[in-house]
Design an enzyme around this catalytic site. Structure first.
Site, mmCIF file in Angstrom:
data_model
loop_
_atom_site.group_PDB
_atom_site.id
_atom_site.type_symbol
_atom_site.label_atom_id
_atom_site.label_comp_id
_atom_site.label_asym_id
_atom_site.label_seq_id
_atom_site.Cartn_x
_atom_site.Cartn_y
_atom_site.Cartn_z
ATOM 1 C CG ASN A 1 1.190 -5.075 7.712
ATOM 2 O OD1 ASN A 1 2.055 -5.817 8.457
ATOM 3 N ND2 ASN A 1 -0.070 -5.244 7.831
ATOM 4 C CG HIS B 1 0.616 5.473 3.972
ATOM 5 N ND1 HIS B 1 0.408 5.140 5.318
ATOM 6 C CD2 HIS B 1 -0.022 4.427 3.270
ATOM 7 C CE1 HIS B 1 -0.609 4.072 5.350
ATOM 8 N NE2 HIS B 1 -0.764 3.603 4.267
ATOM 9 C CB ALA C 1 -0.924 -0.065 1.066
#
Ligand SMILES: NC(=O)C1=CN([C@@H]2O[C@H](COP(=O)(O)OP(=O)(O)OC[C@H]3O[C@@H](n4cnc5c(N)ncnc54)[C@H](O)[C@@H]3O)[C@@H](O)[C@H]2O)C=CC1
Ligand SMILES: O=C([O-])CC(=O)C(=O)O
Length: 281
Positions: A202, A232, A134
């Site tokens: 993760n 992010h 991701a």
């Protein structure tokens, strides 16, 4: 001496097993079906409910074998994709790396508590692959790490439904269900986050493994009530380059903690294995 089993090669073709047929596993199974990724076939999936999985997989052109234990996957495949809850990571990965094979790992946070798996892979010629998942930019981070990286910082912002229920929030009595403004719920290292947010962060562990490790990487996590994407931002300061990048992931309908791009990252990795032109590191 017993004959050595020939290892997988793109020319001979390879068999892929999927451990955990959830949001990521299902998408990758569909992508592999009917030889759609050159050189690879889907041979087996490990699930909890075999009848449900068989019914679901019946729509595929070439349904794989369905099993209900992780330890029977290794003889059936050359590569395993770990995409189950993180506590199962060692049971999925160990047989493959012990046999000198490849394990593609999405619950990479759990690697921090099972570093012996890397030693096992080293001893037997196996490989653990942590895809970009991701996140973004791990190519630049690994390149920078060949020189000297001074700092790596990551700021994650998630919608409330992508964080609610995380053990760190529960244990520390941090209530986010009714927040009306962005709230910083964590500041620390990916190692701490892997324990406190095992199903949500993760990506921070992947970043740390690519760069300066799970203790020196700095991480903030925010819960944001108006956000609809898992966001992010990475900031890296190295002797070779300074860079900052942001990704805004559309959460999947099935699992709001998991962005749609996660499965696509795995599919891209698998496609590169036999590709005559490979772009990016
Ligand atoms: N590295 C990355 O960038 C990312 C990693 N992840 C991680 O990847 C993993 C998979 O994510 P999702 O597909 O969204 O999760 P999911 O919850 O949708 O799927 C997990 C599947 O595993 C199955 N499962 C549970 N116990 C099992 C058992 N004993 N045997 C067989 N199957 C079992 C569940 O029934 C479910 O179908 C999670 O650990 C998640 O945290 C998710 C997103 C990004
Ligand atoms: O880190 C994870 O496990 C998932 C994630 O943040 C995302 O999908 O954006």
């Amino acid at each position: 001496m017993p004959p050595q089993e020939e290892s997988w090669s793109p020319v001979r073709g390879g068999r892929v097993a999927i451990a955990g047929l959830g949001t990521v596993g299902r998408a990758v199974a569909r992508a592999l079906d009917g030889g759609a990724i050159p050189g690879l076939s889907l041979s087996a999936v490990a699930v909890r409910d075999a009848d449900k999985a068989r019914a679901e997989l019946a729509a595929l052109a070439a349904p794989p074998e369905v099993v209900t234990a992780f330890d029977v996957l290794e003889p059936r495949a050359d590569i395993v994709l770990e995409c189950a809850p993180s506590q199962h990571l060692p049971a999925i990965v160990r047989p493959f790396v012990t046999a000198g094979k490849t394990a593609v790992v999405l619950s990479c946070g759990a690697l921090l508590d099972h570093e012996d798996l890397v030693e096992t892979a080293r001893a037997h010629g196996g490989q653990i692959v942590v895809p970009t998942g991701a996140l973004l930019g791990l190519d630049a981070v690994t390149a920078a790490a060949e020189g000297t990286i001074h700092t790596v910082r990551m700021i994650t912002r998630k919608p409330v439904r992508g964080l609610v229920g995380a053990p760190y929030l529960v244990e520390n009595g941090i209530e986010i269900a009714g927040i009306t403004e962005p709230m910083r719920v964590f500041a620390g290292s990916p190692r701490e986050a892997a324990r406190g947010f095992p199903a949500n962060l993760n990506v921070a562990v992947a970043l740390s493994l690519a760069g300066i490790g799970p203790d020196r990487t700095e991480l903030e996590i925010w819960a944001d009530p108006v956000l609809d994407r898992n966001t992010h931002r990475i900031e890296v300061d190295a002797d070779a380059a300074r860079f900052a990048m942001t990704i805004e992931n559309v959460p999947t309908d099935e699992n709001p903690r998991t962005g749609r791009i996660t499965a696509l990252s795995v599919i891209a990795y698998l496609r590169k294995l036999a590709a005559p032109l490979r772009v990016g590191t």
